[in-house]
Design a protein around this motif. Structure first.
Motif, PDB file in Angstrom:
ATOM      1  N   ILE A  12       0.870  -1.186   0.000  1.00 53.33           N
ATOM      2  CA  ILE A  12       0.000   0.000   0.000  1.00 53.33           C
ATOM      3  C   ILE A  12       0.900   1.227   0.000  1.00 53.33           C
ATOM      4  CG2 ILE A  12      -1.801   1.290   1.212  1.00 53.33           C
ATOM      5  CD1 ILE A  12      -2.713  -1.366   2.439  1.00 53.33           C
ATOM      6  N   LEU A  13       0.659   2.126  -0.946  1.00 55.27           N
ATOM      7  CA  LEU A  13       1.488   3.316  -1.097  1.00 55.27           C
ATOM      8  C   LEU A  13       0.623   4.565  -1.162  1.00 55.27           C
ATOM      9  CD1 LEU A  13       3.750   2.171  -4.094  1.00 55.27           C
ATOM     10  CD2 LEU A  13       4.372   2.133  -1.670  1.00 55.27           C
ATOM     11  N   GLN A  14       1.242   5.675  -0.838  1.00 55.68           N
ATOM     12  CA  GLN A  14       0.635   6.961  -1.125  1.00 55.68           C
ATOM     13  C   GLN A  14       1.077   7.396  -2.526  1.00 55.68           C
ATOM     14  OE1 GLN A  14      -1.758   7.043   1.622  1.00 55.68           O
ATOM     15  NE2 GLN A  14      -1.566   9.090   0.736  1.00 55.68           N
ATOM     16  N   GLU A  15       0.194   8.080  -3.193  1.00 59.42           N
ATOM     17  CA  GLU A  15       0.517   8.603  -4.525  1.00 59.42           C
ATOM     18  C   GLU A  15       1.844   9.358  -4.461  1.00 59.42           C
ATOM     19  OE1 GLU A  15      -2.674  11.017  -6.008  1.00 59.42           O
ATOM     20  OE2 GLU A  15      -2.500  10.109  -7.995  1.00 59.42           O
ATOM     21  N   GLY A  16       2.690   9.126  -5.462  1.00 62.73           N
ATOM     22  CA  GLY A  16       3.970   9.819  -5.512  1.00 62.73           C
ATOM     23  C   GLY A  16       5.128   8.996  -4.979  1.00 62.73           C
ATOM     24  N   SER A  82      -2.583   0.963  -9.396  1.00 62.77           N
ATOM     25  CA  SER A  82      -3.183  -0.061  -8.536  1.00 62.77           C
ATOM     26  C   SER A  82      -3.548  -1.305  -9.341  1.00 62.77           C
ATOM     27  CB  SER A  82      -4.418   0.492  -7.838  1.00 62.77           C
ATOM     28  OG  SER A  82      -4.080   1.539  -6.957  1.00 62.77           O
ATOM     29  N   GLY A  83      -3.497  -2.437  -8.667  1.00 68.89           N
ATOM     30  CA  GLY A  83      -3.820  -3.698  -9.316  1.00 68.89           C
ATOM     31  C   GLY A  83      -2.854  -4.772  -8.863  1.00 68.89           C
ATOM     32  N   VAL A  84      -2.835  -5.870  -9.597  1.00 68.51           N
ATOM     33  CA  VAL A  84      -1.952  -6.979  -9.261  1.00 68.51           C
ATOM     34  C   VAL A  84      -0.839  -7.059 -10.310  1.00 68.51           C
ATOM     35  CG1 VAL A  84      -1.783  -9.448  -8.794  1.00 68.51           C
ATOM     36  CG2 VAL A  84      -3.899  -8.227  -8.254  1.00 68.51           C
ATOM     37  N   TYR A  85       0.380  -7.179  -9.823  1.00 67.39           N
ATOM     38  CA  TYR A  85       1.535  -7.311 -10.709  1.00 67.39           C
ATOM     39  C   TYR A  85       2.014  -8.759 -10.680  1.00 67.39           C
ATOM     40  CZ  TYR A  85       1.527  -2.310 -11.167  1.00 67.39           C
ATOM     41  OH  TYR A  85       1.151  -1.019 -11.462  1.00 67.39           O
ATOM     42  N   PHE A  86       2.067  -9.361 -11.859  1.00 67.30           N
ATOM     43  CA  PHE A  86       2.485 -10.755 -11.985  1.00 67.30           C
ATOM     44  C   PHE A  86       3.828 -10.842 -12.696  1.00 67.30           C
ATOM     45  CE2 PHE A  86      -1.165 -13.032 -10.523  1.00 67.30           C
ATOM     46  CZ  PHE A  86      -2.285 -12.299 -10.873  1.00 67.30           C
ATOM     47  N   CYS A  87       4.641 -11.748 -12.187  1.00 69.16           N
ATOM     48  CA  CYS A  87       5.854 -12.167 -12.866  1.00 69.16           C
ATOM     49  C   CYS A  87       5.585 -13.567 -13.412  1.00 69.16           C
ATOM     50  CB  CYS A  87       7.002 -12.194 -11.851  1.00 69.16           C
ATOM     51  SG  CYS A  87       8.519 -12.953 -12.413  1.00 69.16           S
ATOM     52  N   ALA A  88       6.062 -13.857 -14.610  1.00 67.83           N
ATOM     53  CA  ALA A  88       5.869 -15.191 -15.191  1.00 67.83           C
ATOM     54  C   ALA A  88       7.143 -15.589 -15.917  1.00 67.83           C
ATOM     55  CB  ALA A  88       4.681 -15.184 -16.153  1.00 67.83           C
ATOM     56  N   VAL A  89       7.500 -16.860 -15.806  1.00 66.15           N
ATOM     57  CA  VAL A  89       8.762 -17.329 -16.394  1.00 66.15           C
ATOM     58  C   VAL A  89       8.556 -18.642 -17.126  1.00 66.15           C
ATOM     59  CG1 VAL A  89      10.054 -16.255 -14.495  1.00 66.15           C
ATOM     60  CG2 VAL A  89       9.527 -18.699 -14.401  1.00 66.15           C
ATOM     61  N   THR A  98       5.083 -20.045 -16.251  1.00 67.86           N
ATOM     62  CA  THR A  98       4.597 -20.296 -14.894  1.00 67.86           C
ATOM     63  C   THR A  98       4.503 -18.949 -14.193  1.00 67.86           C
ATOM     64  OG1 THR A  98       5.629 -22.470 -14.811  1.00 67.86           O
ATOM     65  CG2 THR A  98       5.094 -21.424 -12.711  1.00 67.86           C
ATOM     66  N   PHE A  99       3.345 -18.688 -13.600  1.00 70.94           N
ATOM     67  CA  PHE A  99       3.089 -17.398 -12.966  1.00 70.94           C
ATOM     68  C   PHE A  99       3.375 -17.457 -11.479  1.00 70.94           C
ATOM     69  CE2 PHE A  99       0.966 -14.521 -15.942  1.00 70.94           C
ATOM     70  CZ  PHE A  99       0.873 -15.345 -17.049  1.00 70.94           C
ATOM     71  N   GLY A 100       3.867 -16.339 -10.942  1.00 66.92           N
ATOM     72  CA  GLY A 100       3.895 -16.156  -9.513  1.00 66.92           C
ATOM     73  C   GLY A 100       2.501 -15.810  -9.014  1.00 66.92           C
ATOM     74  N   GLU A 101       2.369 -15.676  -7.704  1.00 64.44           N
ATOM     75  CA  GLU A 101       1.057 -15.416  -7.119  1.00 64.44           C
ATOM     76  C   GLU A 101       0.701 -13.936  -7.139  1.00 64.44           C
ATOM     77  OE1 GLU A 101       0.676 -19.350  -4.300  1.00 64.44           O
ATOM     78  OE2 GLU A 101       0.459 -17.373  -3.405  1.00 64.44           O
ATOM     79  N   GLY A 102       1.631 -13.107  -7.542  1.00 67.59           N
ATOM     80  CA  GLY A 102       1.328 -11.703  -7.736  1.00 67.59           C
ATOM     81  C   GLY A 102       1.589 -10.835  -6.518  1.00 67.59           C
ATOM     82  N   THR A 103       1.738  -9.544  -6.768  1.00 67.06           N
ATOM     83  CA  THR A 103       1.806  -8.518  -5.721  1.00 67.06           C
ATOM     84  C   THR A 103       0.609  -7.604  -5.918  1.00 67.06           C
ATOM     85  OG1 THR A 103       4.217  -8.524  -5.490  1.00 67.06           O
ATOM     86  CG2 THR A 103       3.061  -6.493  -4.881  1.00 67.06           C
ATOM     87  N   GLN A 104      -0.226  -7.513  -4.878  1.00 67.20           N
ATOM     88  CA  GLN A 104      -1.389  -6.626  -4.919  1.00 67.20           C
ATOM     89  C   GLN A 104      -0.942  -5.238  -4.491  1.00 67.20           C
ATOM     90  OE1 GLN A 104      -5.131  -7.274  -5.404  1.00 67.20           O
ATOM     91  NE2 GLN A 104      -4.829  -5.081  -5.647  1.00 67.20           N
ATOM     92  N   LEU A 105      -0.970  -4.290  -5.423  1.00 66.06           N
ATOM     93  CA  LEU A 105      -0.555  -2.916  -5.150  1.00 66.06           C
ATOM     94  C   LEU A 105      -1.775  -2.009  -5.056  1.00 66.06           C
ATOM     95  CD1 LEU A 105       1.633  -0.713  -4.915  1.00 66.06           C
ATOM     96  CD2 LEU A 105       1.553  -0.505  -7.398  1.00 66.06           C
ATOM     97  N   THR A 106      -1.826  -1.241  -3.988  1.00 66.57           N
ATOM     98  CA  THR A 106      -2.862  -0.229  -3.824  1.00 66.57           C
ATOM     99  C   THR A 106      -2.179   1.107  -3.661  1.00 66.57           C
ATOM    100  OG1 THR A 106      -4.310  -1.818  -2.715  1.00 66.57           O
ATOM    101  CG2 THR A 106      -4.845   0.519  -2.459  1.00 66.57           C
ATOM    102  N   VAL A 107      -2.524   2.052  -4.534  1.00 65.10           N
ATOM    103  CA  VAL A 107      -1.980   3.401  -4.444  1.00 65.10           C
ATOM    104  C   VAL A 107      -3.110   4.334  -4.043  1.00 65.10           C
ATOM    105  CG1 VAL A 107      -0.785   5.267  -5.633  1.00 65.10           C
ATOM    106  CG2 VAL A 107      -0.297   2.886  -6.244  1.00 65.10           C
ATOM    107  N   ASN A 108      -2.959   4.931  -2.881  1.00 64.26           N
ATOM    108  CA  ASN A 108      -3.985   5.831  -2.354  1.00 64.26           C
ATOM    109  C   ASN A 108      -3.700   7.280  -2.735  1.00 64.26           C
ATOM    110  OD1 ASN A 108      -5.520   3.836  -1.036  1.00 64.26           O
ATOM    111  ND2 ASN A 108      -4.073   3.814   0.665  1.00 64.26           N
TER     112      ASN A 108
END
Lengths: 109, 113
Positions: A12-16, A82-89, A98-108
């Motif tokens: 979870i991040l603040q904008e900027g 904001s959203g989910v970032y996936f890495c796949a190899v 094969t995909f990772g489980e992702g990082t859920q990013l929220t930018v407030n």
């Protein structure tokens, strides 16, 4: 098969603010991609980066294949990041992404 | 023009019914895929076709049957739908099966009641 681990699982991040997402993988790869799944569910290609460094605007990625990890940098984050970032190899002995489980990013705001 | 397009975007149906999802790509790619994304967002490959030939067939119930009439199209037919089939199904394509960059369609959200 190859294992893919992404960290952190949530961020979870603040904008900027800036952030770094990490992808570790368990074997040598000949294909690595980063995707962004936006809140509407679309999967958007960010980088095709089995090795080296690439930049696209506020985003950049680095893959250190010999050490089996990749990093995605987001600078000056915006709410639209904001959203989910996936890495796949694809491992050198593998045949599919094969995909990772992702990082859920929220930018407030 | 959408590079990888799939229809329909949404399906709501009863258990036991049969449904199909269609996918088309205009990228000139040789390889097409079906992925399933579950409620926890995990993406798992189901099938892959290279130039109309099945090359990946993961452990998927045989109620799921893919068909590729030509290398630009890949359809997915599901028989006797079950509650656990509810998910988002993504079609994708790449030029090469192992080293090519993968491009996804917008997904088809299937809800089985």
């Amino acid at each position: 098969g190859i294992q893919v681990e992404q960290s952190p699982p949530d961020l979870i991040l603040q904008e900027g603010a800036n952030s770094t997402l990490r992808c570790n993988f368990s074997d040598s790869v000949n294909n690595l991609q980063w995707f962004h799944q936006n809140p509407w569910g679309q999967l958007i290609n960010l980088f095709y980066i089995p090795s080296g460094t690439k930049q696209n605007g506020r985003l950049s990625a680095t893959t250190v294949a010999t050490e089996r990890y990749s990093l995605l940098y987001i600078s000056s984050s915006q709410t639209t990041d904001s959203g989910v970032y996936f890495c796949a190899v694809v491992g050198t002995s593998g045949s599919r992404l094969t995909f990772g489980e992702g990082t859920q990013l929220t930018v407030n705001p | 023009d959408t590079a990888v397009s799939q229809t329909p975007k949404y399906l709501v149906t009863q258990m036991g019914n049969d449904k199909s999802i269609k996918c088309e790509q205009n990228l000139g790619h040789d390889t097409m895929y079906w992925y399933k994304q579950d409620s926890k967002k995990f993406l798992k490959i189901m099938f892959s076709y290279n130039n109309k030939e099945l090359i990946i067939n993961e452990t998927v119930p045989n109620r799921f049957s893919p068909k590729s009439p030509d290398k630009a199209h890949l359809n997915l037919h599901i028989n006797s739908l079950e509650l656990g089939d509810s998910a988002v199904y993504f079609c994708a394509s790449s030029q090469y099966s192992r080293t090519g960059e993968l491009f996804f369609g917008e997904g088809s959200r299937l809800t089985v009641l």
